[in-house]
Each structure stands twice: as C-alpha cells, then as structure tokens.
Design a protein around this motif. Structure first.
Motif, mmCIF file in Angstrom:
data_model
loop_
_atom_site.group_PDB
_atom_site.id
_atom_site.type_symbol
_atom_site.label_atom_id
_atom_site.label_comp_id
_atom_site.label_asym_id
_atom_site.label_seq_id
_atom_site.Cartn_x
_atom_site.Cartn_y
_atom_site.Cartn_z
ATOM 1 N N HIS A 163 -16.726 -11.887 4.103
ATOM 2 C CA HIS A 163 -16.260 -11.828 2.716
ATOM 3 C C HIS A 163 -14.793 -11.397 2.672
ATOM 4 N N MET A 164 -14.444 -10.378 3.465
ATOM 5 C CA MET A 164 -13.068 -9.895 3.478
ATOM 6 C C MET A 164 -12.121 -10.971 4.004
ATOM 7 N N LEU A 165 -12.495 -11.632 5.081
ATOM 8 C CA LEU A 165 -11.627 -12.683 5.623
ATOM 9 C C LEU A 165 -11.405 -13.782 4.588
ATOM 10 N N ILE A 166 -12.452 -14.177 3.889
ATOM 11 C CA ILE A 166 -12.320 -15.226 2.878
ATOM 12 C C ILE A 166 -11.391 -14.772 1.754
ATOM 13 N N LYS A 167 -11.507 -13.517 1.344
ATOM 14 C CA LYS A 167 -10.672 -12.997 0.250
ATOM 15 C C LYS A 167 -9.213 -12.783 0.666
ATOM 16 N N LEU A 168 -8.941 -12.713 1.974
ATOM 17 C CA LEU A 168 -7.570 -12.512 2.457
ATOM 18 C C LEU A 168 -6.827 -13.843 2.580
ATOM 19 N N ASP A 169 -6.708 -14.546 1.468
ATOM 20 C CA ASP A 169 -5.978 -15.805 1.443
ATOM 21 C C ASP A 169 -4.479 -15.565 1.551
ATOM 22 N N GLN A 170 -4.076 -14.331 1.343
ATOM 23 C CA GLN A 170 -2.692 -13.893 1.503
ATOM 24 C C GLN A 170 -2.731 -12.394 1.782
ATOM 25 N N PRO A 171 -1.656 -11.819 2.317
ATOM 26 C CA PRO A 171 -1.670 -10.375 2.558
ATOM 27 C C PRO A 171 -1.950 -9.615 1.258
ATOM 28 N N LYS A 172 -2.802 -8.589 1.364
ATOM 29 C CA LYS A 172 -3.175 -7.817 0.173
ATOM 30 C C LYS A 172 -3.256 -6.338 0.498
ATOM 31 N N ARG A 173 -2.967 -5.537 -0.518
ATOM 32 C CA ARG A 173 -3.205 -4.108 -0.422
ATOM 33 C C ARG A 173 -4.707 -3.869 -0.476
ATOM 34 N N MET A 174 -5.132 -2.760 0.108
ATOM 35 C CA MET A 174 -6.558 -2.476 0.155
ATOM 36 C C MET A 174 -7.136 -2.279 -1.247
ATOM 37 N N GLY A 175 -6.393 -1.683 -2.156
ATOM 38 C CA GLY A 175 -6.891 -1.501 -3.525
ATOM 39 C C GLY A 175 -7.120 -2.826 -4.230
ATOM 40 N N VAL A 176 -6.190 -3.760 -4.030
ATOM 41 C CA VAL A 176 -6.328 -5.102 -4.612
ATOM 42 C C VAL A 176 -7.535 -5.802 -4.007
ATOM 43 N N LEU A 177 -7.675 -5.678 -2.691
ATOM 44 C CA LEU A 177 -8.801 -6.306 -1.998
ATOM 45 C C LEU A 177 -10.131 -5.702 -2.464
ATOM 46 N N ALA A 178 -10.164 -4.394 -2.665
ATOM 47 C CA ALA A 178 -11.384 -3.736 -3.161
ATOM 48 C C ALA A 178 -11.757 -4.302 -4.526
ATOM 49 N N ALA A 179 -10.772 -4.483 -5.405
ATOM 50 C CA ALA A 179 -11.045 -5.059 -6.725
ATOM 51 C C ALA A 179 -11.530 -6.506 -6.597
ATOM 52 N N ASP A 180 -10.887 -7.292 -5.727
ATOM 53 C CA ASP A 180 -11.288 -8.689 -5.511
ATOM 54 C C ASP A 180 -12.721 -8.789 -5.001
ATOM 55 N N MET A 181 -13.090 -7.825 -4.147
ATOM 56 C CA MET A 181 -14.417 -7.865 -3.519
ATOM 57 C C MET A 181 -15.460 -7.072 -4.307
ATOM 58 N N LEU A 182 -15.066 -6.528 -5.466
ATOM 59 C CA LEU A 182 -15.958 -5.706 -6.284
ATOM 60 C C LEU A 182 -16.582 -4.605 -5.442
ATOM 61 N N SER A 183 -15.726 -3.903 -4.726
ATOM 62 C CA SER A 183 -16.179 -2.893 -3.786
ATOM 63 C C SER A 183 -15.381 -1.616 -3.964
ATOM 64 N N VAL A 184 -15.801 -0.582 -3.278
ATOM 65 C CA VAL A 184 -15.080 0.683 -3.315
ATOM 66 C C VAL A 184 -14.119 0.743 -2.131
ATOM 67 N N PRO A 185 -12.991 1.439 -2.286
ATOM 68 C CA PRO A 185 -11.997 1.491 -1.212
ATOM 69 C C PRO A 185 -12.546 1.968 0.133
ATOM 70 N N SER A 186 -13.493 2.908 0.144
ATOM 71 C CA SER A 186 -14.014 3.395 1.429
ATOM 72 C C SER A 186 -14.726 2.285 2.204
ATOM 73 N N THR A 187 -15.421 1.413 1.494
ATOM 74 C CA THR A 187 -16.083 0.280 2.144
ATOM 75 C C THR A 187 -15.044 -0.681 2.710
ATOM 76 N N ILE A 188 -13.987 -0.903 1.953
ATOM 77 C CA ILE A 188 -12.912 -1.796 2.382
ATOM 78 C C ILE A 188 -12.251 -1.244 3.642
ATOM 79 N N THR A 189 -12.008 0.058 3.667
ATOM 80 C CA THR A 189 -11.372 0.687 4.820
ATOM 81 C C THR A 189 -12.213 0.512 6.077
#
Length: 155
Positions: free
Chosen positions: A46-72
């Motif tokens: 899911h993370m690889l698919i959402k990384l269509d461009q470089p992203k900050r972890m907070g932006v990625l967490a919002a895109d993935m409907l997840s919490v930052p700790s999970t993203i980390t």
C-alpha cells in the motif's frame, strides 16, 4: 443458476445491489492480492503504491488513512529492505521525504500493473466503466472522509 441469482438480485434496491457488489469486489480483490508475487506485507505494498512521488510521512499517513506511528514502522521496514530512502525536504529542511529507490520504483510499477489487471479480471469492467467507477469511488471516499474516517481504517 446464474440467471436465477441475477433475477433475485435485480429485485433488490440499487443501494443494496451496490453494497453487495462493492463487498464482493472487496473480498475478491483481497483474495487475489494474497496471490500476488511479493514478499511484502499489505501495508508495505500500500505504501509503495501511494509513493507515486516523494512524500512527507504526515502526508503519506493522511493518504493511507493511517496513523504516523504505523507509517514510520512500515517505512523503516521498506528502507531496511532497500525500497525507499529518507531525504531532507528541500522546502523545509526539518522535515523528511520518503523517496523510492530504483528497486522501489520497479516494485511499485509491478504492483500497480498487477493490481490493475486483478481489478479488471475481478470487476469485469472495461476501461470506460473503470474510469466511471473510479470517479464514483472518489466521490464516495471524499464523502466518507468528510463525515469521519471509519475507525477500522485508522488502525
């Protein structure tokens, strides 16, 4: 037999038919995603698919409907395996961007391609129908996000 099922289903309201179709599609895709050729977990894919461009972890967490700790935790695993790197954000040197490596790009491209093929096989939709379904699905997603993220999506 299939005609009997279709006849019974056609007597249901469009809303119920839609719910049943989305539910069946979800479970079919879950089943087929498990068969994809990858050593990665669902959150990593899911993370690889959402990384269509470089992203900050907070932006990625919002895109993935997840919490930052999970993203980390997910990013740590992907970084260790060589799929991504962390780079300073040139717009804010305090922040980090997640950036796919060449291996990450290749894997992402493979996942996107396979997911598209799986979706077409599971849904039976052609390109035009898929575009319309995507438009409607975005509208549904936007409405759900406006009215509150379901608890199951934030874990």
């Amino acid at each position: 037999m299939q005609d009997d099922i279709n006849t019974r289903l056609s007597r249901l309201s469009p809303e119920i038919q839609s719910i049943m179709g989305v539910y069946a599609l979800y479970w079919k895709l879950e089943e087929t995603f498990d068969c994809m050729e990858s050593d990665l977990s669902h959150p990593e894919c899911h993370m690889l698919i959402k990384l269509d461009q470089p992203k900050r972890m907070g932006v990625l967490a919002a895109d993935m409907l997840s919490v930052p700790s999970t993203i980390t935790a997910t990013a740590d695993g992907l970084e260790k395996a060589g799929y991504l790197t962390r780079e300073r954000d040139p717009e804010d040197r305090r922040a980090w961007l997640l950036v796919l490596t060449e291996q990450g790009e290749e894997t992402r491209n493979m996942l996107v391609s396979e997911a598209g093929e799986l979706f077409h096989r599971a849904s039976g939709l052609n390109a035009e129908e898929t575009a319309e379904f995507a438009r409607l699905a975005r509208k549904i997603r936007d409405n759900i996000l406006k009215t509150g993220i379901p608890e199951g999506l934030t874990k």
